[in-house]
Design a protein around this motif. Structure first.
Motif, short mmCIF file in Angstrom:
data_model
loop_
_atom_site.label_atom_id
_atom_site.label_comp_id
_atom_site.label_asym_id
_atom_site.label_seq_id
_atom_site.Cartn_x
_atom_site.Cartn_y
_atom_site.Cartn_z
N PRO A 18 4.62 -1.88 1.93
CA PRO A 18 5.10 -2.01 0.54
C PRO A 18 5.47 -0.71 -0.13
O PRO A 18 6.22 -0.71 -1.11
CB PRO A 18 3.91 -2.68 -0.17
N CYS A 19 4.97 0.43 0.36
CA CYS A 19 5.28 1.71 -0.28
C CYS A 19 6.31 2.52 0.49
O CYS A 19 6.54 3.69 0.18
CB CYS A 19 4.01 2.53 -0.46
N ALA A 20 6.92 1.93 1.50
CA ALA A 20 7.94 2.65 2.28
C ALA A 20 9.16 2.94 1.42
O ALA A 20 9.59 2.09 0.63
CB ALA A 20 8.34 1.82 3.49
N PRO A 21 9.76 4.13 1.54
CA PRO A 21 10.96 4.44 0.75
C PRO A 21 12.16 3.67 1.25
O PRO A 21 12.21 3.22 2.39
CB PRO A 21 11.14 5.94 0.97
N ASP A 52 16.43 3.09 1.95
CA ASP A 52 17.43 3.82 2.73
C ASP A 52 17.97 5.03 1.98
O ASP A 52 18.39 6.01 2.59
CB ASP A 52 18.59 2.90 3.12
N THR A 53 17.97 4.95 0.64
CA THR A 53 18.43 6.07 -0.18
C THR A 53 17.27 6.90 -0.70
O THR A 53 17.38 7.58 -1.72
CB THR A 53 19.31 5.58 -1.34
N LEU A 54 16.14 6.84 0.01
CA LEU A 54 14.98 7.70 -0.23
C LEU A 54 14.34 7.48 -1.60
O LEU A 54 13.80 8.41 -2.21
CB LEU A 54 15.35 9.17 -0.05
N VAL A 55 14.36 6.25 -2.07
CA VAL A 55 13.65 5.91 -3.30
C VAL A 55 12.24 5.47 -2.92
O VAL A 55 12.07 4.49 -2.21
CB VAL A 55 14.35 4.78 -4.08
N PRO A 56 11.21 6.19 -3.36
CA PRO A 56 9.85 5.79 -3.04
C PRO A 56 9.48 4.52 -3.80
O PRO A 56 9.77 4.39 -4.99
CB PRO A 56 9.01 6.99 -3.48
N ALA A 57 8.83 3.60 -3.13
CA ALA A 57 8.59 2.29 -3.72
C ALA A 57 7.39 2.27 -4.67
O ALA A 57 7.32 1.42 -5.56
CB ALA A 57 8.38 1.26 -2.61
N CYS A 58 6.44 3.18 -4.49
CA CYS A 58 5.18 3.08 -5.23
C CYS A 58 4.89 4.26 -6.15
O CYS A 58 3.82 4.32 -6.75
CB CYS A 58 4.02 2.92 -4.24
N GLY A 59 5.80 5.18 -6.26
CA GLY A 59 5.53 6.35 -7.09
C GLY A 59 6.75 7.24 -7.14
O GLY A 59 7.88 6.75 -7.25
N ALA A 60 6.54 8.54 -7.03
CA ALA A 60 7.66 9.49 -7.13
C ALA A 60 7.40 10.68 -6.22
O ALA A 60 6.25 11.05 -5.95
CB ALA A 60 7.82 9.96 -8.57
N TRP A 61 8.50 11.29 -5.75
CA TRP A 61 8.41 12.51 -4.95
C TRP A 61 7.99 13.68 -5.84
O TRP A 61 8.41 13.77 -7.00
CB TRP A 61 9.74 12.85 -4.29
N TRP A 62 7.21 14.58 -5.27
CA TRP A 62 6.75 15.79 -5.97
C TRP A 62 7.42 16.98 -5.29
O TRP A 62 7.12 17.30 -4.14
CB TRP A 62 5.24 15.89 -5.86
N PHE A 69 2.02 10.68 -6.92
CA PHE A 69 2.88 11.68 -6.28
C PHE A 69 2.49 11.92 -4.83
O PHE A 69 2.76 12.99 -4.28
CB PHE A 69 2.83 12.99 -7.06
N HIS A 70 1.89 10.95 -4.20
CA HIS A 70 1.55 11.03 -2.78
C HIS A 70 2.11 9.82 -2.06
O HIS A 70 1.43 8.82 -1.85
CB HIS A 70 0.04 11.15 -2.59
N GLN A 71 3.39 9.91 -1.71
CA GLN A 71 4.10 8.82 -1.08
C GLN A 71 4.43 9.20 0.37
O GLN A 71 4.55 10.38 0.71
CB GLN A 71 5.40 8.53 -1.85
N PRO A 72 4.59 8.21 1.25
CA PRO A 72 4.90 8.51 2.66
C PRO A 72 6.30 9.10 2.80
O PRO A 72 7.30 8.48 2.45
CB PRO A 72 4.79 7.14 3.34
#
Length: 385
Positions: free
Chosen positions: A71-74, A76-86, A378-381
């Motif tokens: 469920p938290c996989a980003p 194809d356009t690198l949008v994180p599903a469960c949070g945000a990139w840091w 801010f801790h996404q795969p």
């Protein structure tokens, strides 16, 4: 490059100042190459295919490894599903190494960055014009990369004094520089394989007054570059359209949008400059970002994710705790901007004045930024490809 110019000229129109760097000198070879490019002497035309795509300089495992699932996989356009990139922009270390600079920054903040942001001109030189430098390739093994590509030739290494020659959006759109400048770098990105963010002429609304061209010419140039990547089969690019977010440029920003079909993310560069610009108005994180965020969502696109492609706060010398608190509030406040899915800190002073030190290298700013970066939001795969 947001905030990269002195108070005069481009930055004066929107309250952005110089970021300043340690001086370095180009070698004679680089100077000759840049001068020849500007003069149209065809330095690029004489390059061999090996020079354009040095395959042995690209990591074999750039696009390898298991893609995150669940469920938290980003996307194809690198949008994180469960949070945000840091993420962060970190200037080159004194020894000229981007890798050393990033690793040193990560040690200070107590975590690995999700995203490393770096800037390039269109000189084609190894110093600044070669997309995916060896350091970028190494850092990109377990981090995302965002490459800001400027349609200029810088006068100094790493744009030290912010002087440059504009190649012109009209010329980019016409295909004039395809074979000599664009195609070699596009092939390098294609060979890399892993998905990368690309921002063409970021903070583009500020470039109109610098002579880059008209909004219509920018749209044509952006679409041409986008299509050129597609024609050469470089489908590993995630497209970021970046403006300053300065609402005094609202009409220009509207006219500069190339359309949802050409853009994956919309981005802006907003700061709390406080006394750096001789004001008494302290804007907390939310107040520094929310007005422009809402304007972009209402006037540009309400379906694209939003990136804070550059953000930071100046210090308050009379109340240092303010800077710490500005950062510690980010995890709670950013959730009020739900489409912000990436935050990229600008870790560089805008001038020699203490009031313009936007870095979080020490003191209360570092304490607050470290604390914010621990938040699970801010801790996404991070995908390996």
């Amino acid at each position: 490059m947001t905030g990269r110019h002195r108070v005069s000229g481009r930055s004066a129109s929107r309250g952005v100042t110089d970021r300043g760097t340690v001086k370095r000198a180009y070698t004679a070879v680089v100077l000759v190459a840049v001068a020849a490019l500007i003069a149209g002497l065809g330095v690029w035309a004489g390059r061999s295919e090996e020079a354009e795509v040095p395959g042995d300089a690209l990591p074999d495992n750039a696009a390898s490894g298991r893609v995150p699932t669940g469920p938290c996989a980003p996307s194809d356009t690198l949008v994180p599903a469960c949070g945000a990139w840091w993420g962060a922009y970190v200037p080159y270390a004194a020894n000229g190494s981007l890798k050393d600079a990033v690793l040193g920054f990560e040690k200070r903040i107590g975590r690995k960055l999700d995203l490393v942001y770096n800037y390039h001109d269109m000189s084609g030189t190894e110093l600044d014009g070669q997309l995916l430098t060896p350091d970028e390739q190494e850092l990109g093994r377990d981090r995302l990369l965002m490459l800001a590509w400027e349609s200029t030739v810088w006068t100094e290494p790493h744009h030290e004094n912010w002087t440059e020659t504009q190649l012109g959006w009209k010329n980019i759109a016409s295909g004039k520089y395809d074979e000599e400048i664009l195609d070699p770098q596009i092939r390098r990105i294609k060979a890399y394989g892993k998905r990368v963010f690309v921002s063409f002429d970021q903070e583009t609304d500020a470039r109109i007054k610098e002579g880059a061209g008209t909004p219509e010419e920018f749209v044509a140039a952006y679409r041409h570059l986008h299509d050129r990547f597609r024609e050469l089969g470089a489908d590993n690019v995630v497209w970021v359209w970046t403006v300053s977010g300065y609402l005094g440029s609202a009409d220009d920003m509207k006219a500069l949008y190339p359309g949802d079909e050409y853009v994956d993310w919309i981005a802006m560069d907003q700061y709390n400059y406080y006394r750096c610009h001789n004001t008494t108005d302290w804007k907390d994180f939310l107040r520094s970002q929310q007005p422009s965020y809402e304007w972009l969502r209402e006037n540009i696109s309400d379906v694209k994710p939003v990136m804070l492609a550059e953000f930071a706060t100046a210090p308050d010398a009379e109340n240092p705790v303010r800077q710490r608190d500005w950062y510690t509030r980010i995890p709670a406040d950013v959730k009020k901007l739900p489409e912000v899915r990436a935050l990229v800190h600008w870790n560089r002073p805008t001038s020699d004045k203490a009031a313009c030190d936007l870095t979080v290298n020490d003191g209360p700013g570092l304490d607050g930024y470290r604390e914010a970066g621990k938040n699970g939001y801010f801790h996404q795969p991070v995908p390996p490809r």
